[in-house]
Scaffold this active site. Sequence first.
Site, PDB file in Angstrom:
ATOM      1  N   LYS A  73       0.812  -1.222   0.000  1.00 10.48           N
ATOM      2  CA  LYS A  73       0.000   0.000   0.000  1.00 10.48           C
ATOM      3  C   LYS A  73       0.850   1.279   0.000  1.00 10.48           C
ATOM      4  O   LYS A  73       0.398   2.326  -0.450  1.00 10.48           O
ATOM      5  CB  LYS A  73      -0.957   0.000   1.190  1.00 10.48           C
ATOM      6  N   GLY A 252     -14.983  -7.401  10.560  1.00  9.65           N
ATOM      7  CA  GLY A 252     -14.603  -6.418   9.549  1.00  9.65           C
ATOM      8  C   GLY A 252     -15.165  -6.618   8.151  1.00  9.65           C
ATOM      9  O   GLY A 252     -14.702  -5.973   7.204  1.00  9.65           O
TER      10      GLY A 252
END
Length: 289
Positions: A73, A252
Amino acid sequence: MSNGIDPATKIFGITGYPLSHTYSPIIHNYLFERYGINAVYLVFPSEPRFFSKMTGALKTIGVKGLNVTIPYKTNIIRYCDTLDETAKRIGAVNTVVEKNGHWHGTVTDPEGFVHAIEAVFKDFQFNGKRILVLGAGGASQSVVYASLAHKAAEVVIMNRTFSKVQSLEGRMKKLGFMNCRALKFDKEILSQDNRFDLIVNGTSVGLKKNDPCILDLKHSLKITKIYDLIYNPSLTSFLVEAKRQKLAYSNGLGMLVYQAFASFEKWTGMRPDTLDARTLFRKLKAKRN
Ligand code: ATR
C-alpha cells in the site's frame, strides 16, 4: 467467446502478497455483472522481488483499475503518476484508477471504515467520541485517520512496537490532528482508562483460530462498541469476549465490502446500493462457513 469475455473486456484486479484468501474478486465480479460492465477482476499476486516488474506488466496489459493490498500500500505510490489528497495525507494507496496510461492513486479504506461503523452501529457518529485503536500497521493507519477526520474527540493508538505508533502519532499531528495519543500496548488499559465509545482491533491478533483475546474487556463500559477489522474467522476471541461482556460488536466484513464499493465507484462512476451490500454479505458469509 465463453464467460462473456471478448476483445473489449476491460481488466481490473488486485495485487499484493499473499493473495490466496482475498474476497475482492467475488465482490467486484459480482458488481461488474450486476451493473452490466464488460470487465473482469483478476488476482495478481506478486512476490516482493517481482513487484516492480509486476507493475510494469500491469501497465503494459492496460489494467483499468487496481486494488493494492498488503504489503504494497505504500510501495505502490512510486508507480503512481498522481495521488489524491487523502492518499497523500495517509501515505497509502489501495486503489489505482487508470486513464490514458496515467495511474492515479487513491485510498478507499477510510471511507470503507466509516461507512461500515455507521451501518453496523446505527446510532454511532464519530463526532466527539473517544476511540481506542489497537495496532499501528497499514489497516490501523486508515482507521486512525478516518476517525480524526470525522472529528473524534480523541484517538488513542496502542501498539506493541512503540516506535511505530509514535511515528503514526507524529504524522497525524503534522496533519493538524493534535487529539491523538500513542501508547505502548497494554492489555489491561481499560482498568485505568475505560472511557471509550469505540475500540477497533487493527492488529493481526485473531487471524489464527487459537489466537488469544487481544484486550482485557473486564472493565469496559456498557456503551463501548467493539469492531475487529478481521473478518475471517468471523468471531475472533476478542469478539467472543465482547459478546460475553454484552457489548455491541462486529467483525470487519463491512469495511471490506464498503471499501470495495468506493473503489468500484471510482472506476465506473456507479455506486453500489444496499441491495448489493446485502447480497454480498450473504455470499461472503456462505463462502466463509
Ligand atoms: P496491516 O497492514 O494489516 O495493518 P501490519 O502492518 O503487519 O499489517 O500490522 C500488524 C499489526 O498487528 C501491527 O500493529 C503489529 O504490531 P507491531 O507493530 O508491534 O508488529 C500488530 N501485532 C501483530 N502481532 C501482535 C501481537 N502478538 N500483539 C500485539 N500486536 C500485534
